[in-house]
Write a protein that holds these residues in place. Structure first.
Motif, PDB file in Angstrom:
ATOM      1  N   ALA A 102       0.835  -1.206   0.000  1.00  0.00           N
ATOM      2  CA  ALA A 102       0.000   0.000   0.000  1.00  0.00           C
ATOM      3  C   ALA A 102       0.866   1.252   0.000  1.00  0.00           C
ATOM      4  O   ALA A 102       0.540   2.254  -0.667  1.00  0.00           O
ATOM      5  N   LEU A 103       1.961   1.200   0.730  1.00  0.00           N
ATOM      6  CA  LEU A 103       2.858   2.347   0.783  1.00  0.00           C
ATOM      7  C   LEU A 103       3.421   2.661  -0.601  1.00  0.00           C
ATOM      8  O   LEU A 103       3.570   3.829  -0.985  1.00  0.00           O
ATOM      9  N   ASP A 104       3.707   1.614  -1.371  1.00  0.00           N
ATOM     10  CA  ASP A 104       4.222   1.810  -2.729  1.00  0.00           C
ATOM     11  C   ASP A 104       3.188   2.468  -3.641  1.00  0.00           C
ATOM     12  O   ASP A 104       3.550   3.117  -4.632  1.00  0.00           O
ATOM     13  N   LEU A 143      -2.252   6.616  13.088  1.00  0.00           N
ATOM     14  CA  LEU A 143      -1.822   7.567  12.061  1.00  0.00           C
ATOM     15  C   LEU A 143      -0.307   7.729  12.162  1.00  0.00           C
ATOM     16  O   LEU A 143       0.231   7.897  13.267  1.00  0.00           O
ATOM     17  N   VAL A 144       0.378   7.659  11.010  1.00  0.00           N
ATOM     18  CA  VAL A 144       1.834   7.716  10.991  1.00  0.00           C
ATOM     19  C   VAL A 144       2.278   8.734   9.950  1.00  0.00           C
ATOM     20  O   VAL A 144       1.729   8.795   8.840  1.00  0.00           O
ATOM     21  N   ARG A 145       3.280   9.519  10.311  1.00  0.00           N
ATOM     22  CA  ARG A 145       3.875  10.431   9.335  1.00  0.00           C
ATOM     23  C   ARG A 145       4.608   9.599   8.295  1.00  0.00           C
ATOM     24  O   ARG A 145       5.492   8.800   8.625  1.00  0.00           O
ATOM     25  N   LYS A 146       4.246   9.776   7.030  1.00  0.00           N
ATOM     26  CA  LYS A 146       4.787   8.941   5.957  1.00  0.00           C
ATOM     27  C   LYS A 146       6.302   9.066   5.847  1.00  0.00           C
ATOM     28  O   LYS A 146       7.017   8.072   5.658  1.00  0.00           O
ATOM     29  N   SER A 147       6.828  10.261   5.993  1.00  0.00           N
ATOM     30  CA  SER A 147       8.272  10.445   5.862  1.00  0.00           C
ATOM     31  C   SER A 147       9.027   9.691   6.947  1.00  0.00           C
ATOM     32  O   SER A 147      10.099   9.120   6.706  1.00  0.00           O
ATOM     33  N   ALA A 148       8.472   9.671   8.171  1.00  0.00           N
ATOM     34  CA  ALA A 148       9.105   8.919   9.265  1.00  0.00           C
ATOM     35  C   ALA A 148       9.036   7.424   8.989  1.00  0.00           C
ATOM     36  O   ALA A 148       9.993   6.683   9.249  1.00  0.00           O
ATOM     37  N   LEU A 149       7.894   7.002   8.454  1.00  0.00           N
ATOM     38  CA  LEU A 149       7.721   5.587   8.111  1.00  0.00           C
ATOM     39  C   LEU A 149       8.767   5.150   7.089  1.00  0.00           C
ATOM     40  O   LEU A 149       9.384   4.080   7.212  1.00  0.00           O
ATOM     41  N   GLU A 150       9.000   5.968   6.106  1.00  0.00           N
ATOM     42  CA  GLU A 150      10.015   5.653   5.101  1.00  0.00           C
ATOM     43  C   GLU A 150      11.422   5.743   5.699  1.00  0.00           C
ATOM     44  O   GLU A 150      12.295   4.917   5.412  1.00  0.00           O
ATOM     45  N   GLU A 151      11.636   6.719   6.553  1.00  0.00           N
ATOM     46  CA  GLU A 151      12.965   6.937   7.124  1.00  0.00           C
ATOM     47  C   GLU A 151      13.426   5.741   7.956  1.00  0.00           C
ATOM     48  O   GLU A 151      14.602   5.357   7.901  1.00  0.00           O
ATOM     49  N   VAL A 152      12.516   5.157   8.710  1.00  0.00           N
ATOM     50  CA  VAL A 152      12.916   4.068   9.613  1.00  0.00           C
ATOM     51  C   VAL A 152      12.942   2.710   8.925  1.00  0.00           C
ATOM     52  O   VAL A 152      13.278   1.706   9.545  1.00  0.00           O
ATOM     53  N   GLY A 153      12.561   2.659   7.643  1.00  0.00           N
ATOM     54  CA  GLY A 153      12.661   1.394   6.921  1.00  0.00           C
ATOM     55  C   GLY A 153      11.355   0.683   6.645  1.00  0.00           C
ATOM     56  O   GLY A 153      11.359  -0.511   6.371  1.00  0.00           O
ATOM     57  N   ARG A 154      10.224   1.399   6.763  1.00  0.00           N
ATOM     58  CA  ARG A 154       8.910   0.850   6.441  1.00  0.00           C
ATOM     59  C   ARG A 154       8.526  -0.282   7.398  1.00  0.00           C
ATOM     60  O   ARG A 154       9.114  -0.446   8.455  1.00  0.00           O
ATOM     61  N   TRP A 155       7.480  -1.035   7.016  1.00  0.00           N
ATOM     62  CA  TRP A 155       6.952  -2.101   7.871  1.00  0.00           C
ATOM     63  C   TRP A 155       7.880  -3.322   7.814  1.00  0.00           C
ATOM     64  O   TRP A 155       8.337  -3.703   6.752  1.00  0.00           O
TER      65      TRP A 155
END
Length: 870
Positions: A501-503, A588-600
């Motif tokens: 979904a993130l993609d 709810l998650v900030r998308k940039s932080a989610l990407e920064e830490v390496g996603r799920w």
């Protein structure tokens, strides 16, 4: 702002409770004035074995060691009594003669005819050689042990009487002499053992007990001389009815008895001169501790001064105060919101646990250590530390839930203009879910009062087109904001679907929302919570999980009550230190932080909690609001309830193992001490459940040994049996007090329901944690929703293991009780422990049974629907 012990209020609390603690130590150890020990007593029972020596192993003391012993006793006693004629022991009469000590010489009689002959021959030889042998004793408690019948014992006595001109007898407890008049007729005196401890007599009446037994013998056999061949009390060992073993009570009994014996001119032998650890093999642990001196030849109590239960109590009290202050300092650091009552509560707990720990350690190190006791002791100490840590963390949560002046990080609404609201992409992963249920979820999302959003429903690996195609069609009906993706195959379970979904997230979306496919959200969810992201350091905004079918039946109402404890107690206290557990719905998650830490993380079956920890490791903040903004469905059956909790617990171990370096400070991260504390403290009760399984295994084995070898295996010491009882009672009290005090439930029945539902999962959680210690690739298990309820037989099979273990504990408790017709306090407590340990298994059976009847309790009003807890 940090709270230290050095402010005025804390100082008053610490000083007050420290004074109270020391006062309790002083009261328990107040001096007791008893008659002084005589300058020289009539006689000592004497076995010369030292530490690690034993006749069973053929390891005997040297002549020099015996000489040292008797030199120590010279001037303190007129006579010594011996028991056997083996090895160097036969030299005791000769050595005693040189020191001016008389001897009551003993020969050991048993069912070994050859040994008996050898013993009697040597007895006669040494008695004739040494004129300081005043009397002889042929056999010790032979009839009590039923080694040989009286008809075989009497010839040995007769032979010795014929060859010697000094008094000859054997020794037995008082009731054996009353039982065998013919024995009295064939001896020169009655050698009686008066050991009130073995008969469970209180020390307060023990001397009167001895007097009464002597009176009975005198009445039964008038004119027959009586020698008290053993009289004594142990300094360590299990409590037998009213008889407590301790050095202070040993001193009390002996000093009282000796005072009376001197007045009445008794002939007696104090049992015994020196502790004999080897006797524990035959008599249980208490057999090692009958000496007036310990095995290292040091006196065990005061002979003339007032008797104090623990002579070193001032040192122990000081140590406990220091330990308590250190513990309290750790508990209230960064807890400035605690009010006086909260800090006082923690101080009481810290001082109580510190005093108990110091006392228990002191008591344990005063035992004679063998390989078995060392191993058992180490296990018990580890268990004690674990229980104390759990108690401290539970107490800390208790205090921070109820007794605070305010919340440091209470939710504060943020106002932003309409055009400043960022775009949100809501991700809904689904696998083989009922179409009608998902349609309700999508319809609720369509009603969201928010200007810019998209909804991505990722159906991964559902095989049946009849399941996923209706959802695809419904998304088309709802409009272009709703995007449906059916992906098969797709690896990574739920995390894989969320990464997919993130993609496919709209490039303008800066916030990602995650909800489970069964959740119906409130229209105001995004508008109320998304503004929190105005603060750049905020990466997570979390609302609690909640459920809309808690009133459906009794089983679900129990589950609902149990769930609420975490979301409206635990999460609130964790939020105080920015340490919440992110959960994969209403998040709810900030998308940039989610990407920064390496996603799920697709390796973890609790990818939501793992993501939250990684986000904290990067220094971001989370915001938690204890208000329901969406409701899902509770598992329909007990087996699904268990599988869900198994996944949560197993996932926590995956996280702990993967992040152990960060949590222990050995790897670079931006985790604070408070965050590390809450993550470890939050997992600690689950880890305790796993250790409880090991405790249960040990309890089963130990109970079986107590049943089949009661003389060799005593029940665990009371101080250690009390620990699991204390933890259980404390946790029950906490649930009752917190659930009512924090307004989680409204009735006592709901509190009990929550407690029973939580207990029913103890075995499941324990097994998941143990599995997580040694494996890392358990498959993801989806919690079924709107499933057909299991029939009764299938529902009960979900608790088959727990039911069998419950029955086992009941059988063990009954068996232990049956072989102890007059159980001592430690036996009673151990039986209570066994029954208490059966409760979680009984709870599993009960909840499983309730789940088998989905119509039960349908009209029950469960709990408040969405109360905000501050």
């Amino acid at each position: 702002m940090k709270v230290t012990l050095f402010n005025k209020a804390n100082a008053v609390i610490v000083i007050t409770i420290a004074i109270l603690s020391v006062s309790i130590w002083a009261f328990i150890n107040r001096p007791e004035i008893e008659p002084p020990w005589p300058r020289k007593i009539m006689g000592f029972c004497y076995s010369p074995f030292r530490h690690n020596q034993s006749p069973h192993k053929g390891i005997y003391p040297t002549i020099e060691q015996i000489e040292s012993d008797l030199a120590l006793l010279e001037g303190k006693t007129h006579t010594i009594r011996t028991y056997t004629m083996e090895a160097t022991v036969v030299e005791i009469p000769r050595i005693a003669r040189k020191l001016g000590l008389n001897v009551a010489l003993g020969a050991w009689i048993c069912d070994d005819v050859a040994r008996n002959k050898r013993e009697v021959d040597l007895l006669l030889e040494k008695a004739k050689e040494n004129n300081n042998v005043l009397r002889v004793i042929v056999g010790n408690e032979v009839l009590l042990r039923n080694d040989i019948p009286i008809a075989q014992l009497l010839p040995y006595i007769k032979r010795v009487r014929e060859e010697l001109k000094i008094p000859v007898s054997t020794t037995e407890p008082w009731h054996i002499w009353l039982k065998y008049p013919e024995l009295v007729q064939n001896v020169d005196y009655i050698g009686v053992h008066l050991l009130p401890y073995w008969e469970g007599i209180s020390v307060d009446t023990a001397v009167d007990y001895c007097i009464e037994r002597l009176r009975q013998l005198k009445e039964a056999y008038p004119g027959k001389p009586i020698v008290i061949a053993e009289v004594g009390w142990p300094s360590e060992g299990r409590t037998r009815q009213n008889a407590v073993a301790s050095a202070a009570i040993e001193a009390t009994f002996l000093r009282r008895f000796l005072d009376h014996a001197e007045k009445e001119d008794y002939i007696y032998y104090v049992m015994e001169a020196f502790d004999q650890p080897w006797k524990a093999e035959n008599e249980g642990a208490v057999g090692a501790y009958w000496g007036v001196y310990d095995v290292f030849r040091q006196p065990k109590f005061e002979f003339t001064n007032p008797i104090i239960r623990i002579p070193e109590w001032r040192i122990l009290a000081g140590i406990s105060v220091i330990v308590a202050i250190i513990t309290l300092a750790m508990l209230i650091t960064n807890s400035h919101s605690l009010n006086i009552r909260g800090r006082g509560f923690l101080a009481v707990i810290a001082f109580a646990l510190a005093a108990f720990s110091v006392w228990a350690t002191y008591d344990y190190i005063h035992q004679y250590l063998t390989l078995r006791t060392v191993v058992v002791g180490m296990l018990v100490v580890v268990g004690m530390i674990g229980v104390i840590l759990v108690l401290l963390t539970e107490a800390h949560e208790w205090a921070e839930t109820l007794w605070v002046k305010g919340r440091m990080r209470a939710f504060t609404p943020v106002n932003v203009d309409e055009d400043e609201l960022p775009m949100v992409s809501i991700h809904v992963p689904a696998y083989n879910e009922p179409p009608e249920m998902i349609k309700e979820t999508l319809n609720a999302l369509a009603r969201l009062d928010y200007p810019r959003l998209e909804v991505l429903l990722i159906d991964n690996n559902t095989k049946d087109p009849d399941v996923w195609k209706p959802i695809e069609a419904h998304c088309r009906v709802l409009g272009p904001r709703f995007k449906f993706h059916h992906v098969d195959p797709l690896a990574g379970f739920k995390a894989g679907a969320l990464n997919y979904a993130l993609d496919h997230t709209h490039p303008d979306a800066t916030i990602v929302g995650i909800i489970d496919s069964d959740y119906i959200v409130e229209p105001s969810w995004l508008r109320d919570l998304v503004p929190q992201f105005k603060k750049e350091s905020v990466a997570i905004v979390q609302a609690p999980q909640d459920y809309r079918d808690g009133n459906e039946n009794l089983f679900k109402s129990m589950c609902y009550s149990e769930y609420r404890g975490f979301f409206f107690i635990g999460m609130i206290t964790r939020n105080e230190r920015n340490a919440i557990i992110q959960h994969g719905t209403m998040s709810l998650v900030r998308k940039s932080a989610l990407e920064e830490v390496g996603r799920w993380s697709e390796w973890c079956i609790t990818e939501d909690a793992e993501l939250g920890l990684r986000i904290f490791e990067h220094g971001y903040e989370a915001v938690y609001i204890p208000k329901s903004y969406g409701k899902g469905l509770i598992p329909d059956t007990f087996i699904d309830f268990k599988k869900q909790r198994h996944r949560w617990a197993y996932g926590s171990m995956q996280i702990m193992r993967r992040h152990k370096a960060q949590l222990s400070g050995f790897a670079e991260s931006r985790l604070t001490a408070g965050q590390i504390y809450h993550f470890l403290a939050g997992w600690l009760p689950w880890i305790a459940d796993s250790f409880n399984l090991l405790f249960n295994l040990g309890a089963v084995v130990w109970s079986l040994l107590m049943i089949y070898a009661p003389l060799k295996f005593d029940p665990p010491l009371i101080i250690f049996s009390v620990l699991p009882l204390a933890l259980f009672c404390f946790k029950v009290a906490k649930i009752v007090y917190l659930y009512q005090g924090a307004n989680i439930v409204t009735t006592a029945g709901q509190t009990i329901s929550a407690a029973v539902a939580g207990l029913s999962l103890s075995n499941t959680v324990g097994r998941a944690i143990l599995s997580g210690f040694f494996t890392s690739d358990k498959p993801f298990f989806r919690t079924p929703k709107m499933a057909d309820n299991h029939p009764v037989a299938k529902a009960l099979s979900a608790s088959r293991e727990e039911t069998l273990i419950m029955i086992l504990f009941w059988l063990l408790a009954a068996s232990v009780a049956s072989i102890n017709t007059t159980p001592s306090p430690d036996i009673v407590i151990w039986i209570v422990v066994l029954l208490m340990q059966s409760l979680p298994y009984g709870a599993a059976f009960l909840v499983s049974l309730i789940s088998a009847f989905p119509g039960l309790g349908k009209k029950t009003e469960v709990v408040k629907s969405s109360a905000t807890v501050s």
